[in-house]
Design a protein around this motif. Structure first.
Motif, PDB file in Angstrom:
ATOM      1  N   SER A  32      37.663  65.101 -16.060  1.00  0.00           N
ATOM      2  CA  SER A  32      38.489  64.218 -15.231  1.00  0.00           C
ATOM      3  C   SER A  32      37.792  63.917 -13.913  1.00  0.00           C
ATOM      4  O   SER A  32      37.822  62.787 -13.415  1.00  0.00           O
ATOM      5  N   TRP A  80      43.561  66.353  -8.173  1.00  0.00           N
ATOM      6  CA  TRP A  80      43.855  66.152  -9.592  1.00  0.00           C
ATOM      7  C   TRP A  80      44.240  67.500 -10.175  1.00  0.00           C
ATOM      8  O   TRP A  80      43.504  68.470 -10.048  1.00  0.00           O
ATOM      9  N   SER A 140      45.536  69.602 -13.585  1.00  0.00           N
ATOM     10  CA  SER A 140      45.785  69.718 -15.024  1.00  0.00           C
ATOM     11  C   SER A 140      46.267  71.142 -15.292  1.00  0.00           C
ATOM     12  O   SER A 140      45.465  72.040 -15.535  1.00  0.00           O
ATOM     13  N   MET A 186      47.561  63.732  -8.361  1.00  0.00           N
ATOM     14  CA  MET A 186      47.666  63.204  -9.716  1.00  0.00           C
ATOM     15  C   MET A 186      47.780  64.381 -10.678  1.00  0.00           C
ATOM     16  O   MET A 186      46.957  65.295 -10.630  1.00  0.00           O
ATOM     17  N   GLU A 211      48.361  65.700 -14.741  1.00  0.00           N
ATOM     18  CA  GLU A 211      48.235  65.320 -16.158  1.00  0.00           C
ATOM     19  C   GLU A 211      48.539  66.524 -17.022  1.00  0.00           C
ATOM     20  O   GLU A 211      48.077  67.627 -16.734  1.00  0.00           O
ATOM     21  N   ARG A 251      49.607  61.734 -23.269  1.00  0.00           N
ATOM     22  CA  ARG A 251      49.772  62.691 -22.190  1.00  0.00           C
ATOM     23  C   ARG A 251      50.799  62.159 -21.197  1.00  0.00           C
ATOM     24  O   ARG A 251      51.003  60.954 -21.063  1.00  0.00           O
ATOM     25  N   TYR A 306      51.827  61.756 -17.215  1.00  0.00           N
ATOM     26  CA  TYR A 306      51.098  61.632 -15.944  1.00  0.00           C
ATOM     27  C   TYR A 306      52.101  61.460 -14.817  1.00  0.00           C
ATOM     28  O   TYR A 306      53.131  60.790 -14.970  1.00  0.00           O
TER      29      TYR A 306
END
Length: 352
Positions: A3, A58, A60, A101, A103, A150, A152
């Motif tokens: 990513s 980001w 995850s 962000m 995910e 996914r 988001y």
């Protein structure tokens, strides 16, 4: 880590920090982002004071407890026994990021863990937009041959008036074939296996009124096909819900996709690489845990636009001159009929 490479490829982001519990993931991060800092270990042991200020984060979160493919090994309590949401929130707050962000697999966003994360961030990040229901965002809609759905989320300290979720729809006649994505050298890139006497024979013969049959899961695909199944972390354990390449001229032959081919399917930038010492099975595992870079780049571009518009709206001084040249100055008046510009050149007014 993939990513980060996708965000970097937009030209708007520079990765400066990454963390993972997998040592191979950290080695890969260090190889691809030599100027960035990396943390190897349990994030519950990471002191937030080590986090440097950033513009964007980001996130995850760990998905094995919530993925539908995790089976009975996951946290069936729905995140009540996990508690990582608070850890993630604490690290995000320490980063002083302006936008976050997130995910993950769609079931994660119904978990108690995500609730903890969201509630803890809400005061500092009051503006949220989510794509966490239905199919979320599917990489197939962005032009990937592999379906990868996914959820988001984007959260911001400022109103998200300038952020828009990408909504691409690739016409059927514009879809690339698997061969166009992985390259025409597919025939000689890896050894082929016979169907007879291998695990593939059993997968192709699965029967019953269920969704775990090869004809429903794109288990074998050909180079001219335009669709394949998601390539998951357990890809090396040959299974009916993953896709493998069938030889178009010798239908009794098949083989798994290589890590190089999976990288191309996920649109990972060409300058991304694994250290040589990382085994192929570990490479496919890490790739299977990642998202399709087409989606990451699309979201990243919108996030960058949001950040830039915020910066422009807050600017109290004029933009600096391009190329470091001094800003133009008005002509210096000498007489009504005579003026001099900033370079000392005179201008005369002729006539009345």
């Amino acid at each position: 880590m993939r990513s980060f490479k996708a965000l970097e490829a937009t030209g708007f982001f520079e990765p400066v920090f990454g963390g993972d519990i997998l040592p191979e993931a950290i080695e890969t991060y260090k190889s691809n982002f030599a100027d960035g800092a990396a943390y190897w270990g349990d994030l519950r042991r990471l002191n937030p004071s080590y986090i440097e200020p950033v513009d964007a984060a980001w996130l995850s979160p760990a998905c094995t407890k919530f993925s539908l493919l995790a089976g009975s090994g996951g946290d069936s309590a729905g995140g009540y026994l996990e508690g990582m949401g608070m850890i993630y929130a604490n690290l995000v707050l320490a980063s002083q990021a302006k936008i976050v962000m997130i995910e993950e697999v769609i079931p994660y966003f119904s978990s108690r863990s995500y609730h903890h994360l969201k509630v803890m961030l809400k005061n500092e990040f009051p503006y949220w937009t989510e794509r966490i229901t239905g199919s979320g965002l599917d990489a197939y809609d962005f032009g990937s041959p592999a379906g990868r759905r996914r959820g988001y989320v984007v959260a911001s300290r400022t109103p998200l008036d300038n952020f828009a979720w990408p909504e691409p729809q690739i016409p059927a006649h514009r879809r690339p074939t698997i061969e166009q994505v992985i390259g025409k050298e597919w025939e000689d890139r890896a050894p082929w296996r016979e169907i007879s006497g291998t695990v593939m024979e059993g997968l192709l013969n699965k029967s019953g009124n269920n969704n775990f049959r090869s004809d429903k899961n794109y288990t074998l695909v050909k180079p001219k096909d335009v669709r394949l199944a998601a390539l998951v972390a357990s890809y090396s354990k040959v299974q009916v819900t993953s896709s493998y390449l069938s030889h178009p001229d010798h239908p009794y032959l098949w083989r798994p996709f290589t890590s190089e081919e999976i990288s191309r399917i996920l649109d990972i930038p060409d300058d991304f690489f694994f250290p040589e010492e990382i085994a192929e099975t570990k490479r496919t595992y890490m790739l299977g845990n990642s998202v399709d870079c087409r989606v990451v780049k699309a979201i990243g571009i919108e996030a960058a636009f949001h950040l830039m518009m915020d910066r422009l709206s807050d600017r109290s001084e004029p933009l600096p001159a391009r190329n470091n040249r001094p800003a133009p100055t008005p002509a210096r008046k000498v007489e009504d009929w005579l003026s001099a510009d900033r370079n000392g050149q005179f201008s005369f007014i002729i006539g009345t």
